[in-house]
Design an enzyme around this catalytic site. Structure first.
Site, short mmCIF file in Angstrom:
data_model
loop_
_atom_site.label_atom_id
_atom_site.label_comp_id
_atom_site.label_asym_id
_atom_site.label_seq_id
_atom_site.Cartn_x
_atom_site.Cartn_y
_atom_site.Cartn_z
N TYR A 260 38.31 38.47 40.38
CA TYR A 260 37.33 39.07 39.47
C TYR A 260 37.89 40.34 38.88
CZ TYR A 260 35.76 42.58 42.93
OH TYR A 260 35.70 43.62 43.82
N CYS A 261 37.38 40.67 37.71
CA CYS A 261 37.76 41.90 37.04
C CYS A 261 36.49 42.59 36.57
CB CYS A 261 38.76 41.64 35.92
SG CYS A 261 38.14 40.57 34.61
N ALA A 262 36.56 43.30 35.45
CA ALA A 262 35.42 44.09 34.99
C ALA A 262 34.24 43.23 34.54
CB ALA A 262 35.85 45.03 33.87
#
Length: 138
Positions: free
Chosen positions: A87-89
């Site tokens: 996951y990222c932002a």
């Protein structure tokens, strides 16, 4: 006829194959939260954002490994069949996809957590700011 039905819906068998295929590539925040809190944590959750973002708040239990640092030696401690969830932002960020590409190139099973941190927060789930998970795999 509306713009919705102007193009016919796919036959049910095709729809089943398509939507099942989507879930082979991604999961969502609720499913990750449920797995983490119900004892069904059978994957490694990778936060692939930068150090400042990780320090500001991350999902408890996530390992911090920015997508640009995903290399075989950093994954050596995990058995070959370990599923990784990146996951990222959020939807506006392609870091989770970049991480998934790196993991797939290394022969690792991988899914993306759709929505990223933005989706996690939107679901009302808490973030952790403790640094115990900071560096992840050596």
């Amino acid at each position: 006829m509306s713009i919705v039905t102007e193009i016919a819906a796919a036959p049910p068998a095709s729809a089943l194959a398509h939507f099942t295929s989507l879930l082979a590539f991604e999961t969502d925040c609720w499913d990750v939260h449920h797995a983490l809190t119900s004892g069904q944590h059978d994957f490694v959750l990778l936060d692939v954002r930068g150090p400042a973002q990780f320090e500001a708040g991350h999902i408890a239990g996530a390992i911090h490994l920015p997508h640009g640092k995903i290399i075989a030696s950093k994954l050596a401690q995990f058995p070959a069949g370990t599923v990784f969830v990146t996951y990222c932002a959020g939807p506006h960020c392609n870091g989770a996809t970049r991480a998934a590409i790196r993991l797939a190139r290394l022969g690792r099973p991988v899914k993306i957590m759709a929505g990223g941190i933005t989706g996690w927060i939107d679901e009302g789930f808490a973030l952790d700011s403790r640094m115990s998970a900071e560096e992840g795999p050596a």
